[in-house]
Motif scaffolding. Structure first.
Motif, PDB file in Angstrom:
ATOM      1  N   MET A  96       0.836  -1.182   0.000  1.00  0.00           N
ATOM      2  CA  MET A  96       0.000   0.000   0.000  1.00  0.00           C
ATOM      3  C   MET A  96       0.879   1.243   0.000  1.00  0.00           C
ATOM      4  SD  MET A  96      -3.232  -0.821   0.083  1.00  0.00           S
ATOM      5  CE  MET A  96      -4.310  -2.200   0.457  1.00  0.00           C
ATOM      6  N   ARG A  97       0.563   2.192  -0.871  1.00  0.00           N
ATOM      7  CA  ARG A  97       1.249   3.477  -0.866  1.00  0.00           C
ATOM      8  C   ARG A  97       0.279   4.509  -0.310  1.00  0.00           C
ATOM      9  NH1 ARG A  97       5.100   5.238  -5.611  1.00  0.00           N
ATOM     10  NH2 ARG A  97       6.251   3.667  -4.422  1.00  0.00           N
ATOM     11  N   ARG A  98       0.759   5.290   0.637  1.00  0.00           N
ATOM     12  CA  ARG A  98      -0.111   6.270   1.284  1.00  0.00           C
ATOM     13  C   ARG A  98       0.597   7.614   1.366  1.00  0.00           C
ATOM     14  NH1 ARG A  98       2.726   3.590   5.039  1.00  0.00           N
ATOM     15  NH2 ARG A  98       3.266   4.572   7.028  1.00  0.00           N
ATOM     16  N   LEU A  99      -0.211   8.677   1.439  1.00  0.00           N
ATOM     17  CA  LEU A  99       0.324  10.022   1.635  1.00  0.00           C
ATOM     18  C   LEU A  99       0.745  10.150   3.096  1.00  0.00           C
ATOM     19  CD1 LEU A  99       0.807  12.949   0.692  1.00  0.00           C
ATOM     20  CD2 LEU A  99      -1.579  13.419   1.297  1.00  0.00           C
ATOM     21  N   SER A 100       2.012  10.486   3.316  1.00  0.00           N
ATOM     22  CA  SER A 100       2.523  10.581   4.681  1.00  0.00           C
ATOM     23  C   SER A 100       2.511  12.014   5.213  1.00  0.00           C
ATOM     24  CB  SER A 100       3.942  10.019   4.747  1.00  0.00           C
ATOM     25  OG  SER A 100       4.499  10.198   6.034  1.00  0.00           O
ATOM     26  N   GLU A 101       2.988  12.946   4.391  1.00  0.00           N
ATOM     27  CA  GLU A 101       3.070  14.336   4.849  1.00  0.00           C
ATOM     28  C   GLU A 101       3.390  15.232   3.649  1.00  0.00           C
ATOM     29  OE1 GLU A 101       6.489  14.978   7.357  1.00  0.00           O
ATOM     30  OE2 GLU A 101       7.563  13.308   6.420  1.00  0.00           O
TER      31      GLU A 101
ATOM     32  N   ARG B 250       6.019  -7.357   8.174  1.00  0.00           N
ATOM     33  CA  ARG B 250       6.787  -8.494   8.688  1.00  0.00           C
ATOM     34  C   ARG B 250       7.122  -8.360  10.168  1.00  0.00           C
ATOM     35  NH1 ARG B 250      11.669 -10.220   4.817  1.00  0.00           N
ATOM     36  NH2 ARG B 250      11.507 -12.067   6.132  1.00  0.00           N
ATOM     37  N   ASN B 251       7.315  -7.134  10.652  1.00  0.00           N
ATOM     38  CA  ASN B 251       7.694  -6.978  12.053  1.00  0.00           C
ATOM     39  C   ASN B 251       6.524  -7.156  13.012  1.00  0.00           C
ATOM     40  OD1 ASN B 251       6.191  -4.605  11.868  1.00  0.00           O
ATOM     41  ND2 ASN B 251       7.976  -3.246  11.901  1.00  0.00           N
ATOM     42  N   GLY B 252       5.311  -7.348  12.468  1.00  0.00           N
ATOM     43  CA  GLY B 252       4.156  -7.621  13.307  1.00  0.00           C
ATOM     44  C   GLY B 252       3.481  -6.404  13.890  1.00  0.00           C
ATOM     45  N   GLN B 253       4.023  -5.188  13.669  1.00  0.00           N
ATOM     46  CA  GLN B 253       3.437  -3.966  14.217  1.00  0.00           C
ATOM     47  C   GLN B 253       2.445  -3.368  13.221  1.00  0.00           C
ATOM     48  OE1 GLN B 253       4.045  -2.963  17.374  1.00  0.00           O
ATOM     49  NE2 GLN B 253       5.288  -4.823  17.518  1.00  0.00           N
ATOM     50  N   PRO B 254       1.154  -3.349  13.527  1.00  0.00           N
ATOM     51  CA  PRO B 254       0.141  -2.872  12.577  1.00  0.00           C
ATOM     52  C   PRO B 254       0.372  -1.412  12.171  1.00  0.00           C
ATOM     53  CG  PRO B 254      -0.880  -4.009  14.430  1.00  0.00           C
ATOM     54  CD  PRO B 254       0.557  -3.787  14.798  1.00  0.00           C
ATOM     55  N   VAL B 255       0.079  -1.128  10.920  1.00  0.00           N
ATOM     56  CA  VAL B 255       0.137   0.230  10.384  1.00  0.00           C
ATOM     57  C   VAL B 255      -1.276   0.592   9.930  1.00  0.00           C
ATOM     58  CG1 VAL B 255       1.078   1.734   8.593  1.00  0.00           C
ATOM     59  CG2 VAL B 255       2.534  -0.020   9.649  1.00  0.00           C
ATOM     60  N   SER B 256      -1.853   1.629  10.525  1.00  0.00           N
ATOM     61  CA  SER B 256      -3.222   2.039  10.200  1.00  0.00           C
ATOM     62  C   SER B 256      -3.223   3.471   9.669  1.00  0.00           C
ATOM     63  CB  SER B 256      -4.120   1.950  11.443  1.00  0.00           C
ATOM     64  OG  SER B 256      -4.160   0.634  11.947  1.00  0.00           O
ATOM     65  N   PHE B 257      -4.128   3.729   8.722  1.00  0.00           N
ATOM     66  CA  PHE B 257      -4.233   5.085   8.174  1.00  0.00           C
ATOM     67  C   PHE B 257      -5.609   5.246   7.534  1.00  0.00           C
ATOM     68  CE2 PHE B 257      -2.177   2.296   5.140  1.00  0.00           C
ATOM     69  CZ  PHE B 257      -2.864   2.511   3.958  1.00  0.00           C
ATOM     70  N   PRO B 258      -6.117   6.486   7.451  1.00  0.00           N
ATOM     71  CA  PRO B 258      -7.437   6.720   6.853  1.00  0.00           C
ATOM     72  C   PRO B 258      -7.436   6.390   5.357  1.00  0.00           C
ATOM     73  CG  PRO B 258      -6.715   8.608   8.160  1.00  0.00           C
ATOM     74  CD  PRO B 258      -5.532   7.712   8.007  1.00  0.00           C
ATOM     75  N   GLU B 259      -8.581   5.994   4.841  1.00  0.00           N
ATOM     76  CA  GLU B 259      -8.697   5.638   3.425  1.00  0.00           C
ATOM     77  C   GLU B 259      -8.355   6.824   2.515  1.00  0.00           C
ATOM     78  OE1 GLU B 259     -12.037   3.954   0.258  1.00  0.00           O
ATOM     79  OE2 GLU B 259     -12.451   3.938   2.408  1.00  0.00           O
ATOM     80  N   LYS B 260      -8.627   8.029   2.958  1.00  0.00           N
ATOM     81  CA  LYS B 260      -8.380   9.192   2.103  1.00  0.00           C
ATOM     82  C   LYS B 260      -6.897   9.400   1.820  1.00  0.00           C
ATOM     83  CE  LYS B 260      -8.345  12.535   5.939  1.00  0.00           C
ATOM     84  NZ  LYS B 260      -8.999  13.743   6.509  1.00  0.00           N
ATOM     85  N   LEU B 261      -6.014   8.768   2.623  1.00  0.00           N
ATOM     86  CA  LEU B 261      -4.575   8.889   2.396  1.00  0.00           C
ATOM     87  C   LEU B 261      -4.037   7.813   1.466  1.00  0.00           C
ATOM     88  CD1 LEU B 261      -3.280   9.778   5.971  1.00  0.00           C
ATOM     89  CD2 LEU B 261      -3.968  11.320   4.132  1.00  0.00           C
ATOM     90  N   LEU B 262      -4.876   6.852   1.100  1.00  0.00           N
ATOM     91  CA  LEU B 262      -4.446   5.770   0.216  1.00  0.00           C
ATOM     92  C   LEU B 262      -4.233   6.302  -1.202  1.00  0.00           C
ATOM     93  CD1 LEU B 262      -3.992   2.717  -0.336  1.00  0.00           C
ATOM     94  CD2 LEU B 262      -6.459   2.567  -0.799  1.00  0.00           C
ATOM     95  N   VAL B 263      -3.042   6.004  -1.759  1.00  0.00           N
ATOM     96  CA  VAL B 263      -2.711   6.443  -3.106  1.00  0.00           C
ATOM     97  C   VAL B 263      -2.793   5.284  -4.092  1.00  0.00           C
ATOM     98  CG1 VAL B 263      -0.904   7.446  -4.567  1.00  0.00           C
ATOM     99  CG2 VAL B 263      -1.225   8.279  -2.225  1.00  0.00           C
ATOM    100  N   ALA B 264      -2.251   4.136  -3.716  1.00  0.00           N
ATOM    101  CA  ALA B 264      -2.247   2.980  -4.612  1.00  0.00           C
ATOM    102  C   ALA B 264      -1.989   1.718  -3.800  1.00  0.00           C
ATOM    103  CB  ALA B 264      -1.172   3.132  -5.698  1.00  0.00           C
ATOM    104  N   GLY B 265      -2.336   0.593  -4.392  1.00  0.00           N
ATOM    105  CA  GLY B 265      -2.080  -0.682  -3.736  1.00  0.00           C
ATOM    106  C   GLY B 265      -2.149  -1.815  -4.738  1.00  0.00           C
ATOM    107  N   LYS B 266      -1.451  -2.885  -4.457  1.00  0.00           N
ATOM    108  CA  LYS B 266      -1.530  -4.072  -5.307  1.00  0.00           C
ATOM    109  C   LYS B 266      -1.221  -5.304  -4.472  1.00  0.00           C
ATOM    110  CE  LYS B 266       3.263  -3.985  -6.953  1.00  0.00           C
ATOM    111  NZ  LYS B 266       4.137  -3.984  -8.154  1.00  0.00           N
ATOM    112  N   ALA B 267      -1.732  -6.445  -4.922  1.00  0.00           N
ATOM    113  CA  ALA B 267      -1.484  -7.705  -4.231  1.00  0.00           C
ATOM    114  C   ALA B 267      -0.128  -8.254  -4.648  1.00  0.00           C
ATOM    115  CB  ALA B 267      -2.579  -8.714  -4.554  1.00  0.00           C
TER     116      ALA B 267
END
Length: 311
Positions: free
Chosen positions: A1-6, A34-51
């Motif tokens: 997932m690619r997201r807008l960070s700042e 992989r490190n097991g620490q969840p990363v959460s962000f609002p949908e509006k920050l989503l730029v792109a994603g692929k499986a």
């Protein structure tokens, strides 16, 4: 997932996260890398994603060297009872009656008192909770005098095989990985397929706590038109991954779903650093044993339960 960070100097900065997408709802997206620490962000920050496929395992072809006693202790952490109390080196466990494993004393090591006194304390502890007093007896592992005394007192229950295998070969099994989904929680459909939770509210609460307990827990589901075709559970604890609750709907059996579920869970465990797999299967479950034989599992040790008679 690619997201807008700042934004830096008026220009957008993007960040990528690669992992398992465990939720996407009104609250946003959550990805577990992989490190097991969840990363959460609002949908509006989503730029792109692929499986993308899970990372290939570069692991040893052998399971870790771990003795029966330590492996049983690892297994207990992966199926943690709601209530636990030490009796010397023994562990008293209670979970409203949900499974014998979570409602028995794990009798490993020295209870810190003479055996008759220890067994009396076990009997009293379970009586206070309205539960039968079961003792988990590990062979080899539990004290020899305990095994002899329990054999004298009563019959054995549910003899179980603990089986181990290298993890790497499991990650390369199966052909339908895209039909299996991973989640950190067991939802209503998963629990319905599991079929070991009744209508009793206290039992349901205990089951939820036990199922979701453990160092790193994952639930697998192969979705179907109306209900899951197959489910599975995996707990990752250091070098070991425990597989359990592998259930396939009767009409979907013999289609490779059990293997696919285990392969996807194994790949996830490998990403978190595990190199060995283990599971527990009742000695009378010949169908499951045959499957696990084909997957490379071999018996490490056995255990059974003995019920203490009421005084």
């Amino acid at each position: 997932m690619r997201r807008l960070s700042e934004f830096v100097d008026g220009r957008p900065v993007f960040r990528d996260v690669i992992g398992v997408l465990v939720s996407w709802d009104d609250r946003g997206l959550t990805v577990v890398p992989r490190n097991g620490q969840p990363v959460s962000f609002p949908e509006k920050l989503l730029v792109a994603g692929k499986a993308v496929p899970l990372f290939p395992a570069r692991l040893s072809s052998r399971a870790p060297e771990t003795g029966p006693v330590e492996l049983q202790r690892i297994a207990a952490r992966g199926w943690p009872a709601v209530e636990q109390e030490a009796l010397g080196e023994w562990t008293l466990r209670a979970s409203a009656g949900f499974t014998r494993r979570a409602n028995s004393v794990q009798a490993l090591g020295d209870p810190g008192r003479p055996l008759p006194e220890a067994l009396a304390a076990v009997r009293d502890w379970y009586r206070e909770r309205g539960l039968p007093a079961y003792v988990e007896v590990v062979d080899p592992g539990s004290p020899e005098d305990l095994t002899a005394e329990l054999d004298r007192l009563g019959a054995r229950y549910a003899p179980t095989l603990v089986r181990t295998a290298p993890l790497a070969p499991l990650t390369r099994l199966g052909t339908g990985h895209d039909r299996v989904r991973l989640s950190r929680t067991a939802g209503p459909e998963w629990l319905a397929q599991y079929r070991r939770v009744g209508e009793d509210a206290e039992l349901e609460r205990a089951a939820a706590l036990v199922l979701h307990g453990g160092p790193s827990v994952w639930f697998a589901t192969a979705p179907g038109p109306d209900a899951p075709l197959a489910i599975g559970r995996c707990v990752i604890d250091g070098p070991w991954a425990c597989f359990g609750a592998i259930e396939v709907a009767p009409y979907a059996r013999r289609t490779g779903l059990a293997t696919d579920v285990m392969a996807v869970l194994a790949a996830r465990a490998a990403e978190e650093g595990a190199s060995g797999a283990y599971l527990q299967v009742e000695a009378e479950n010949t169908g499951a044993i045959a499957l696990y034989d084909r997957l490379g599992f071999r018996t490490s040790h056995t255990y059974h339960y003995a019920q203490l008679p009421q005084r």
